[in-house]
Write a protein that holds these residues in place. Structure first.
Motif, PDB file in Angstrom:
ATOM      1  N   ASP A  13      -1.446  22.125  -6.324  1.00  0.00           N
ATOM      2  CA  ASP A  13      -1.429  21.511  -4.994  1.00  0.00           C
ATOM      3  C   ASP A  13      -1.167  20.016  -5.133  1.00  0.00           C
ATOM      4  N   CYS A  14      -0.195  19.510  -4.362  1.00  0.00           N
ATOM      5  CA  CYS A  14       0.115  18.082  -4.399  1.00  0.00           C
ATOM      6  C   CYS A  14      -0.983  17.282  -3.700  1.00  0.00           C
ATOM      7  N   ASN A  15      -1.337  16.158  -4.267  1.00  0.00           N
ATOM      8  CA  ASN A  15      -2.379  15.312  -3.696  1.00  0.00           C
ATOM      9  C   ASN A  15      -1.813  14.453  -2.567  1.00  0.00           C
ATOM     10  N   SER A  16      -2.399  14.599  -1.364  1.00  0.00           N
ATOM     11  CA  SER A  16      -1.974  13.778  -0.209  1.00  0.00           C
ATOM     12  C   SER A  16      -0.451  13.707  -0.171  1.00  0.00           C
ATOM     13  N   PHE A  17       0.206  14.870  -0.031  1.00  0.00           N
ATOM     14  CA  PHE A  17       1.626  15.002  -0.334  1.00  0.00           C
ATOM     15  C   PHE A  17       2.512  14.021   0.427  1.00  0.00           C
ATOM     16  N   TYR A  18       2.401  13.974   1.761  1.00  0.00           N
ATOM     17  CA  TYR A  18       3.284  13.092   2.525  1.00  0.00           C
ATOM     18  C   TYR A  18       3.107  11.637   2.093  1.00  0.00           C
ATOM     19  N   ALA A  19       1.845  11.220   1.939  1.00  0.00           N
ATOM     20  CA  ALA A  19       1.583   9.846   1.514  1.00  0.00           C
ATOM     21  C   ALA A  19       2.104   9.612   0.092  1.00  0.00           C
ATOM     22  N   SER A  20       1.960  10.600  -0.771  1.00  0.00           N
ATOM     23  CA  SER A  20       2.450  10.462  -2.148  1.00  0.00           C
ATOM     24  C   SER A  20       3.962  10.325  -2.185  1.00  0.00           C
ATOM     25  N   CYS A  21       4.659  11.060  -1.307  1.00  0.00           N
ATOM     26  CA  CYS A  21       6.125  10.937  -1.227  1.00  0.00           C
ATOM     27  C   CYS A  21       6.528   9.516  -0.867  1.00  0.00           C
ATOM     28  N   GLU A  22       5.794   8.917   0.058  1.00  0.00           N
ATOM     29  CA  GLU A  22       6.105   7.546   0.466  1.00  0.00           C
ATOM     30  C   GLU A  22       5.864   6.574  -0.692  1.00  0.00           C
ATOM     31  N   ARG A  23       4.863   6.838  -1.516  1.00  0.00           N
ATOM     32  CA  ARG A  23       4.534   5.927  -2.606  1.00  0.00           C
ATOM     33  C   ARG A  23       5.515   6.015  -3.775  1.00  0.00           C
ATOM     34  N   VAL A  24       6.198   7.142  -3.922  1.00  0.00           N
ATOM     35  CA  VAL A  24       7.104   7.312  -5.059  1.00  0.00           C
ATOM     36  C   VAL A  24       8.132   6.187  -5.100  1.00  0.00           C
ATOM     37  N   PHE A  25       8.675   5.847  -3.939  1.00  0.00           N
ATOM     38  CA  PHE A  25       9.721   4.828  -3.879  1.00  0.00           C
ATOM     39  C   PHE A  25       9.197   3.473  -3.398  1.00  0.00           C
ATOM     40  N   ARG A  26       7.868   3.390  -3.273  1.00  0.00           N
ATOM     41  CA  ARG A  26       7.231   2.118  -2.899  1.00  0.00           C
ATOM     42  C   ARG A  26       6.059   1.858  -3.843  1.00  0.00           C
ATOM     43  N   PRO A  27       6.345   1.549  -5.102  1.00  0.00           N
ATOM     44  CA  PRO A  27       5.252   1.323  -6.050  1.00  0.00           C
ATOM     45  C   PRO A  27       4.341   0.173  -5.643  1.00  0.00           C
ATOM     46  N   ASP A  28       4.829  -0.704  -4.765  1.00  0.00           N
ATOM     47  CA  ASP A  28       3.983  -1.801  -4.295  1.00  0.00           C
ATOM     48  C   ASP A  28       2.836  -1.294  -3.425  1.00  0.00           C
TER      49      ASP A  28
END
Length: 427
Positions: A13-28
């Motif tokens: 199961d992906c952790n906090s999937f939608y939020a994690s997707c946003e973080r992939v390309f926003r390491p900041d």
């Protein structure tokens, strides 16, 4: 005869999937709390773990803007194209590492590990590491002898992340009982709020107490579903990996407009846009459509606005997956149901009477879909699949409609559009 191995399931199961997707390309934003909003930036539908103490699921965005600012929480409009593509990447990695997979939802999958040799907990850590390395998405892995226990093991892997390292194996009886006693019955897969109240009435408050309950009494009092849940918690497998879903018998595409529409022209544009998406789904499952329902409606919650809703069935001349034909007939149908004087909030396209190619008997004298249509539609899908959805489209489908959903805080489509690829600066 070789004995059949004991069943073993893993739930990834992906952790906090939608939020994690946003973080992939926003390491900041790796250490910044994130929430994702529903269509038209309505309410919160996803939260990163560090945002959960401050924001509840379903809270309207307009009511919590100040609270988000106060706690430094960043809000994103939902970017379903990005989430869908990232999900496909995650599932592809998982499928490369295990024998059999059941994709349960956009962010989780069951794997059948029965008979897999070696240290399965180590395999879980390998899956976790490989998914993160390949996609940037963190996952939790729960391993157990039943699907329900693997789901609970996954929950434990996230709840006690520091101790578990994101992987929990509940095949050991002592460890299983410890987790069952620590988790309330409401944490068990399929036990909702109402069932939790019913179980508490019987004195069943923990997952461990549910596993020890008499399954026949549970079946008699409630249902076979809760009986199977109790048996699975006790270690008796009742659920297997599901087969892939059969083709859908209906396909629906609808959206709320970003603003109220009074003119028929933008409504027709919306219907054409929704039909383009619906026919993509139709061809993806290799089906043909025999009839369409087109409907429009106003909002129903503003007491100051007049209410109106109507729909019409359109019979197609032959079973087809031709976007051009279906769009033309659907747009023409809008004139039959549109009425002036109303503020429209939504349109819907519903594909009905679907059949697989070769499943219907053609009349010797009736017309059928031209052979050239399949080539044209295949070419369009190939171009859009390679260069991004909407690269090749009908002229009636606008690129940036002013009636589109409000998504003022949407991230780029980093993985599905060439003009929005991630760029790295040398500075």
């Amino acid at each position: 005869m070789i004995p059949k191995p004991d069943p073993v399931f893993a739930l990834i199961d992906c952790n906090s999937f939608y939020a994690s997707c946003e973080r992939v390309f926003r390491p900041d934003l790796r250490s910044t709390p994130i929430v994702v909003l529903s269509n038209n930036d309505g309410c919160v539908i996803a939260r990163s773990a560090d945002a959960k103490p401050f924001v509840k699921m379903g809270e309207p965005y307009f009511q919590i803007k100040q609270k988000l600012k106060q706690h430094g929480i960043v809000a994103f409009s939902s970017n379903y194209a990005l989430y869908g593509d990232m999900s496909e990447r995650v599932m592809t990695v998982i499928e490369s590492l295990v024998p059999q997979v059941e994709i349960y939802s956009i962010d989780e999958a069951f794997a059948d590990l029965s008979g897999v040799p070696g240290d399965l907990e180590q395999l879980g850590r390998q899956i976790r590491a490989q998914v993160y390395r390949s996609t940037g998405i963190p996952v939790g892995v729960g391993i157990a002898g039943t699907k329900t226990l693997s789901k609970l093991a996954n929950h434990a892997a996230k709840k006690w992340q520091a101790q578990s390292g994101g992987v929990v194996d509940l095949r050991d009886q002592v460890k299983r009982d410890w987790v069952l006693k620590k988790c309330p019955a409401s944490d068990v897969w399929g036990v909702g709020r109402r069932m939790t109240a019913h179980l508490e009435g019987l004195g069943i408050k923990s997952a461990w107490e549910l596993s020890k309950a008499d399954p026949w009494i549970l079946r008699k009092r409630f249902s076979v579903v809760i009986e199977k849940t109790a048996r699975e918690l006790a270690g008796t497998p009742c659920l297997e990996l599901d087969e892939p879903d059969p083709p859908k018998q209906e396909i629906c595409c609808s959206r709320m407009f970003g603003k109220r529409l009074t003119d028929v022209v933008p409504i027709k544009e919306a219907v054409a846009t929704y039909m383009a998406r619906a026919t993509e789904k139709l061809r993806a499952q290799q089906s043909l459509c025999k009839k369409i329902r087109v409907s429009i409606r106003t909002g129903f919650f503003n007491p100051d606005e007049a209410k109106y809703a109507n729909g019409v069935i359109v019979e197609l001349p032959y079973p087809t997956d031709d976007t051009r034909l279906m769009t033309r007939l659907a747009v023409e149908a809008v004139d039959r149901i549109y009425r002036t004087g109303f503020k429209y909030s939504k349109a819907e396209v519903l594909l009905l009477s679907l059949c697989q190619k070769g499943e219907y008997t053609e009349d010797l004298f009736s017309i059928s879909q031209p052979a050239a249509t399949e080539k044209v539609m295949g070419l369009m899908d190939a171009i859009n699949g390679r260069w991004g959805r909407g690269t090749m489209r009908l002229a009636s489908v606008p690129t940036k409609p002013d009636w589109g959903m409000r998504r003022e805080m949407m991230s780029q489509s980093f993985t599905t559009r060439l003009d929005q690829l991630w760029t790295v600066s040398s500075r």
